[in-house]
Design an enzyme around this catalytic site. Sequence first.
Site, PDB file in Angstrom:
ATOM      1  N   TYR A  11     -40.404  46.565 -56.693  1.00  0.00           N
ATOM      2  CA  TYR A  11     -40.422  47.899 -57.362  1.00  0.00           C
ATOM      3  C   TYR A  11     -41.695  48.477 -57.190  1.00  0.00           C
ATOM      4  O   TYR A  11     -42.173  49.484 -56.786  1.00  0.00           O
ATOM      5  CB  TYR A  11     -39.611  47.699 -58.509  1.00  0.00           C
ATOM      6  CG  TYR A  11     -39.957  48.956 -59.562  1.00  0.00           C
ATOM      7  CD1 TYR A  11     -39.501  50.177 -58.943  1.00  0.00           C
ATOM      8  CD2 TYR A  11     -40.289  48.917 -60.851  1.00  0.00           C
ATOM      9  CE1 TYR A  11     -39.678  51.350 -59.913  1.00  0.00           C
ATOM     10  CE2 TYR A  11     -40.523  50.082 -61.623  1.00  0.00           C
ATOM     11  CZ  TYR A  11     -40.033  51.101 -61.060  1.00  0.00           C
ATOM     12  OH  TYR A  11     -40.158  52.152 -61.907  1.00  0.00           O
ATOM     13  N   ILE A  12     -42.827  47.856 -58.037  1.00  0.00           N
ATOM     14  CA  ILE A  12     -44.006  48.446 -58.078  1.00  0.00           C
ATOM     15  C   ILE A  12     -44.619  48.067 -56.566  1.00  0.00           C
ATOM     16  O   ILE A  12     -45.600  49.212 -56.210  1.00  0.00           O
ATOM     17  CB  ILE A  12     -44.968  47.945 -59.097  1.00  0.00           C
ATOM     18  CG1 ILE A  12     -43.998  47.960 -60.575  1.00  0.00           C
ATOM     19  CG2 ILE A  12     -46.244  48.590 -59.461  1.00  0.00           C
ATOM     20  CD1 ILE A  12     -44.577  47.056 -61.666  1.00  0.00           C
ATOM     21  N   SER A 124     -49.559  42.216 -68.099  1.00  0.00           N
ATOM     22  CA  SER A 124     -48.499  43.133 -68.726  1.00  0.00           C
ATOM     23  C   SER A 124     -48.843  43.325 -69.907  1.00  0.00           C
ATOM     24  O   SER A 124     -49.404  42.229 -70.633  1.00  0.00           O
ATOM     25  CB  SER A 124     -47.242  42.048 -68.432  1.00  0.00           C
ATOM     26  OG  SER A 124     -46.189  42.784 -69.556  1.00  0.00           O
ATOM     27  N   TYR A 148     -42.105  33.912 -69.907  1.00  0.00           N
ATOM     28  CA  TYR A 148     -42.509  34.882 -68.965  1.00  0.00           C
ATOM     29  C   TYR A 148     -43.931  35.485 -69.407  1.00  0.00           C
ATOM     30  O   TYR A 148     -45.171  35.620 -68.684  1.00  0.00           O
ATOM     31  CB  TYR A 148     -41.730  36.168 -68.879  1.00  0.00           C
ATOM     32  CG  TYR A 148     -42.244  37.259 -68.062  1.00  0.00           C
ATOM     33  CD1 TYR A 148     -42.558  37.291 -66.946  1.00  0.00           C
ATOM     34  CD2 TYR A 148     -42.718  38.304 -68.875  1.00  0.00           C
ATOM     35  CE1 TYR A 148     -43.159  38.445 -66.150  1.00  0.00           C
ATOM     36  CE2 TYR A 148     -43.374  39.430 -68.361  1.00  0.00           C
ATOM     37  CZ  TYR A 148     -43.455  39.569 -66.940  1.00  0.00           C
ATOM     38  OH  TYR A 148     -43.737  40.655 -66.221  1.00  0.00           O
ATOM     39  N   LYS A 152     -48.253  34.979 -67.699  1.00  0.00           N
ATOM     40  CA  LYS A 152     -48.978  36.160 -67.416  1.00  0.00           C
ATOM     41  C   LYS A 152     -50.349  35.802 -68.052  1.00  0.00           C
ATOM     42  O   LYS A 152     -51.595  36.040 -67.502  1.00  0.00           O
ATOM     43  CB  LYS A 152     -48.589  37.740 -68.077  1.00  0.00           C
ATOM     44  CG  LYS A 152     -47.443  38.101 -67.427  1.00  0.00           C
ATOM     45  CD  LYS A 152     -47.771  38.434 -65.819  1.00  0.00           C
ATOM     46  CE  LYS A 152     -46.600  38.799 -64.884  1.00  0.00           C
ATOM     47  NZ  LYS A 152     -47.045  39.017 -63.394  1.00  0.00           N
ATOM     48  N   ARG A 230     -42.004  52.717 -76.874  1.00  0.00           N
ATOM     49  CA  ARG A 230     -42.851  52.172 -75.863  1.00  0.00           C
ATOM     50  C   ARG A 230     -43.650  53.264 -74.836  1.00  0.00           C
ATOM     51  O   ARG A 230     -43.256  54.455 -75.157  1.00  0.00           O
ATOM     52  CB  ARG A 230     -41.792  51.657 -74.822  1.00  0.00           C
ATOM     53  CG  ARG A 230     -41.099  50.278 -75.348  1.00  0.00           C
ATOM     54  CD  ARG A 230     -42.005  49.309 -75.581  1.00  0.00           C
ATOM     55  NE  ARG A 230     -41.018  47.947 -75.945  1.00  0.00           N
ATOM     56  CZ  ARG A 230     -40.912  47.936 -77.079  1.00  0.00           C
ATOM     57  NH1 ARG A 230     -41.043  48.634 -78.350  1.00  0.00           N
ATOM     58  NH2 ARG A 230     -40.047  46.815 -77.554  1.00  0.00           N
TER      59      ARG A 230
END
Length: 338
Positions: A11-12, A124, A148, A152, A230
Amino acid sequence: MTVLVTGGAGYIGSHTCLELLQAGKDVLVLDNFANSSAESLKRVQELAGKELKFVEGDIRDRALLDSLFSENDIESVVHFAGLKAVGESTEIPLDYFDNNVSGTVTLLQAMKAAQVFRFVFSSSATVYGDPHTVPILESFPLSVTNPYGRTKLMVEDVCRDLAASDERWSIALLRYFNPAGAHPSGRIGEQPNGIPNNLVPYITQVAIGQREALNVFGDDYDTPDGTGVRDYLHVVDLAIGHLCALQKVSKQTGCVAYNLGTGTGYSVLDMVKAFEKASGKAIAYNITARRPGDIACCYADPTFAEAELGWKAEKTLDQMMADSWRWQSQNPNGFAPS
Ligand code: NAD
Ligand code: UFG
């Protein structure tokens, strides 16, 4: 000189490859298609009117990495490849540590062997855990609540130790807030696997009738309307942030973290209203229990990125929603043939 983009079909990554090509860079993508397909890269090349080089393979394959570095004139690496589902990471944590941490260490070892020291990493906002106050500054304490997030933070620590050990390294840790939206062409966007975890793809799937109703996870948070807040950031703005970070790592050494967010928080219900306005579609929703692990409110102070990288998010929430809708309505099955 070439930029190696790991996870460039995702995606990114796909949006960043397009911006890189449009900025005149040579791009080499390494992706194992664990969560993407070659179709995204085909469309990136169509949109750019330019070709990129693509290799199907894994960042954990050291021999492959060595051959890529020896056969290409790589000057910097933008590293997106990894697994990203928070819930899944609690079920198969070893896969997350293997892909995200071991994979990154292997990549950094290959870079060191090839004397390539410029590295841009997808971190993130999850590394801030549940912040005591908002907006969030880069200097806030770091903590994580799931495997997760731990991957990071571990990679960030690896990068800080590495830069401290050898002053040739130049590393940008980009702490993304909530990427959303799609390229305005409607040709590339996010293709979630199965039931979307993230809010915007869930809303767009309700709009095309693939899901019945959005579950709003809690309306009893300490926020203006009780739903979670957010910092949603247009993926094209985020992609451009990587070009700014690449410029920066070409000029300075060390390891520096940057928040990539807009500085504005929106609630779940704000997002539903914005989507309805952009698409003309009504979104059915039910208020349900809080999702375990969610926090009330998270948005960036993006002033450091603006001062240091010359980067600022430019696109509006309305553009984000209009582009998400264009992508979803024109590609109901994502990149798969309809
Ligand atoms: P994505 O899943 O769309 O892209 C990741 C790409 O990496 C995929 O194309 C996948 O096939 C590839 N990949 C995975 N493991 C690999 C491996 N071992 N070797 C080679 N390729 C591999 O995800 P995305 O949303 O584009 O996210 C990109 C990065 O940004 C990830 O590291 C993610 O953790 C991070 N990030 C994403 C978000 C978000 O909300 N999307 C937020 C913060 C950080
Ligand atoms: N939400 C719903 N219903 C849904 C999905 C989400 O109400 O079906 C709510 C959540 O409770 C939250 C907000 O919408 O309040 C955003 O949720 P997302 O899942 O889209 O995003 P998160 O902020 O929870 O997580 C994202 C990424 C993580 C990353 C984190 C911080 O998915 O990988 O941002 O960067 F760690």
